[in-house]
Design an enzyme around this catalytic site. Structure first.
Site, short mmCIF file in Angstrom:
data_model
loop_
_atom_site.label_atom_id
_atom_site.label_comp_id
_atom_site.label_asym_id
_atom_site.label_seq_id
_atom_site.Cartn_x
_atom_site.Cartn_y
_atom_site.Cartn_z
N HIS A 98 -23.61 7.78 73.49
CA HIS A 98 -23.97 6.09 74.26
C HIS A 98 -23.28 7.04 75.52
CE1 HIS A 98 -23.07 1.85 74.42
NE2 HIS A 98 -23.13 2.61 75.81
N HIS B 171 -25.75 6.43 79.97
CA HIS B 171 -26.56 5.83 80.43
C HIS B 171 -26.94 6.86 81.29
CE1 HIS B 171 -26.04 2.08 79.29
NE2 HIS B 171 -24.49 1.99 78.80
N LYS C 274 -28.40 4.97 85.19
CA LYS C 274 -27.15 5.26 86.38
C LYS C 274 -26.75 6.27 87.27
CE LYS C 274 -26.98 0.38 84.82
NZ LYS C 274 -26.65 0.86 82.78
N HIS D 247 -25.45 -2.98 72.92
CA HIS D 247 -24.28 -2.86 73.53
C HIS D 247 -23.68 -4.72 73.34
CE1 HIS D 247 -25.64 0.04 76.04
NE2 HIS D 247 -24.36 -0.33 76.95
N GLU E 56 -18.99 -6.93 75.58
CA GLU E 56 -17.92 -5.88 76.84
C GLU E 56 -16.99 -7.03 77.36
OE1 GLU E 56 -20.34 -3.36 78.24
OE2 GLU E 56 -18.79 -1.91 79.33
N ASP F 267 -19.95 7.30 77.65
CA ASP F 267 -20.54 5.51 78.24
C ASP F 267 -20.80 6.06 79.54
OD1 ASP F 267 -21.33 3.30 78.62
OD2 ASP F 267 -19.49 2.26 78.74
N ASN F 268 -20.86 5.68 80.80
CA ASN F 268 -21.15 5.77 82.28
C ASN F 268 -20.63 7.11 83.52
OD1 ASN F 268 -21.58 2.50 81.33
ND2 ASN F 268 -23.18 2.80 83.02
N1 LIG Z 1 -20.77 -0.36 80.21
C1 LIG Z 1 -21.92 -0.27 80.78
C2 LIG Z 1 -22.37 -2.22 79.73
C3 LIG Z 1 -23.63 -2.68 80.43
N2 LIG Z 1 -24.81 -0.93 81.20
C4 LIG Z 1 -24.10 -0.08 81.56
O1 LIG Z 1 -24.63 1.09 82.35
N3 LIG Z 1 -22.51 0.06 80.59
#
Ligand SMILES: Nc1ccnc(=O)[nH]1
Length: 434
Positions: free
Chosen positions: A79, A81, A84, A230, A233, A330-331
């Site tokens: 997972h 991104h 981004k 997703h 969150e 993640d990011n």
């Molecule tokens: N945690 C996240 C939620 C949604 N978009 C993202 O890039 N990251």
């Protein structure tokens, strides 16, 4: 600098420490020898023998005493991104909040030309590769007319990185924008299907959640796709879209792999409610992925107040209920998470600390290797004989040594040979993100 220099080609690594589960045994860590030949793992040591033996056993190969160094197969980061990644210098989160992230990213979408996304994605993949990752799933922001362009970059990256990183992609579209017969989603789903990608969405507790999910699954079933959400969150205990996803999967009898990421809110719900949802998740066979570093950054952040909650899902309870639980990056250096470098050893270290994966009998190491591979359909990482010698070797002899230091001096072997682990310089991205 690597902690040791290993030769290319065949060799026996004597006295390595490996997680028992990765060589098909039970228990925690085991000391063994690994022989590498023709880029693959062989059992034990290849012994030099007299003439008359099969050719394979007569070769003389270097034997290196690894003095207990830990060895893992290369990691699976399920997972991320990548589209981004690394925009932080031009698009920093104003207050570290989830809304701050969402709005900053949306405003930055205007800069996401294919060359911009490609440069940042390739940078991120080089980092991941150098740290010892072999398979990655990325989400792709697909609204704002980004799908065609960004999935085009994915195709290019899949070709460029073939044999080094197995790359999967999943579209990311807010559930309230998903309609069977209107809006952008039908076209996005077609792009996803044509590229053999995964269908993804982010769910919120909108009043018509069920209808929107049915429209989402309409495309997943029509195109026979795997799906990745997703989910919840948030620290809002009334956000229970996970329940609706599990119920919908069960009602539809949807059989392809389903992943649910984040699932933060169950851990702030009343225990009985959370238990009910966890039972449904297990029954529906959903794969859960937790993103502890990003959750810790975004969740429970209120100005002037010290966070009291770690932001993560109920990993232990989900596992105990029989759910396949994984952890991922993640990011990376974007408004959702200011840090991160797609380093799965960092993810494993932080997940262990944040979620208390230590002091248990559960082989949690699988949650960074085999579990995410199962969730996504990547080749299963293993140290068993016959597996590719794609290895991460650390100058640590056990978990306390491993997690005490960042293991920056680790050695990564691909097809049995050491790779150049030099990380790209951030300066390289100045021209596009400053
Ligand atoms: N945690 C996240 C939620 C949604 N978009 C993202 O890039 N990251």
């Amino acid at each position: 600098m690597s902690f040791c220099v290993l030769p290319s080609g065949a060799k026996t690594l004597k006295n390595v420490t490996v997680p028992a589960s990765l060589i098909g045994q039970t228990g925690d860590l085991i000391t063994t020898d690994l022989t590498i030949k023709d880029g693959k793992i062989k059992e034990g040591e290849i012994v030099k023998t007299d003439a008359g033996q099969p050719a394979e056993t007569t070769i003389d190969i270097p034997v290196i005493d690894m003095q207990g160094a830990m060895v893992f197969p290369t990691f699976v980061d399920m997972h991320t991104h990548l589209d981004k990644g690394h925009i932080w210098p031009r698009a920093s989160n104003p207050d570290g909040s989830f809304m701050g992230a969402l709005e900053t990213v949306r405003a930055d979408h205007a800069n996401w030309s294919a060359p911009d996304v490609e440069a940042r994605m390739d940078f991120a993949l080089r980092c991941a590769y150098a740290h010892g990752t072999k398979a990655i799933r990325t989400h792709i922001d697909s609204l704002d007319n980004l799908a065609a362009s960004s999935f085009g970059v994915i195709k290019k990256m899949q070709e460029k990185w073939a044999g080094k990183i197995d790359l999967q992609a999943s579209c990311l579209v807010a559930i309230d924008r998903i309609f069977k017969d209107e809006g952008d989603f039908p076209a996005i789903a077609k792009i996803v299907a044509e590229g053999g990608h995964t269908l993804g969405s982010v769910t919120y507790p909108v009043p018509d959640l069920k209808e929107r999910l049915l429209d989402f699954f309409h495309f997943a079933m029509m195109y026979d796709l795997e799906v990745d959400f997703h989910v919840d969150e948030t620290d809002d205990p009334t956000s229970d879209t996970l329940r609706t996803i599990a119920e919908t999967v069960l009602e539809l009898g949807f059989k392809n792999r389903v992943t649910v990421g984040h699932c933060c809110s169950i851990s702030v719900m009343p225990e009985e409610t959370a238990d009910e949802i966890i039972a449904l998740v297990a029954k529906a066979g959903l794969n859960v992925v937790s993103l502890p570093m990003c959750n810790m950054y975004l969740q429970d952040r209120y100005k002037g107040r010290t966070p009291r909650w770690r932001g993560v899902t109920m990993a232990h309870e989900l596992h105990a209920a029989g759910v396949n639980v994984s952890f991922a990056s993640d990011n990376t250096r974007d408004p959702f998470y200011a840090y991160g470098d797609l380093d799965m050893i960092e993810v494993m270290r932080e997940a262990t600390r944040i979620c208390h994966l230590d002091h248990t009998d559960v082989p949690w190491v699988n949650a960074f290797l085999t579990n995410p591979a199962t969730a996504c359909g990547f080749d299963a990482p293993t140290l068993a004989a016959g597996a590719p010698a794609d290895l991460v070797i650390c100058n640590a002899r056990g978990w306390t040594e491993l997690f005490a230091r960042p293991q920056s001096d680790r050695v990564v072997l691909r097809d049995g040979d050491p790779i150049d682990r030099t990380l790209p310089s951030y300066r390289e991205l100045d021209a596009i993100v400053s």
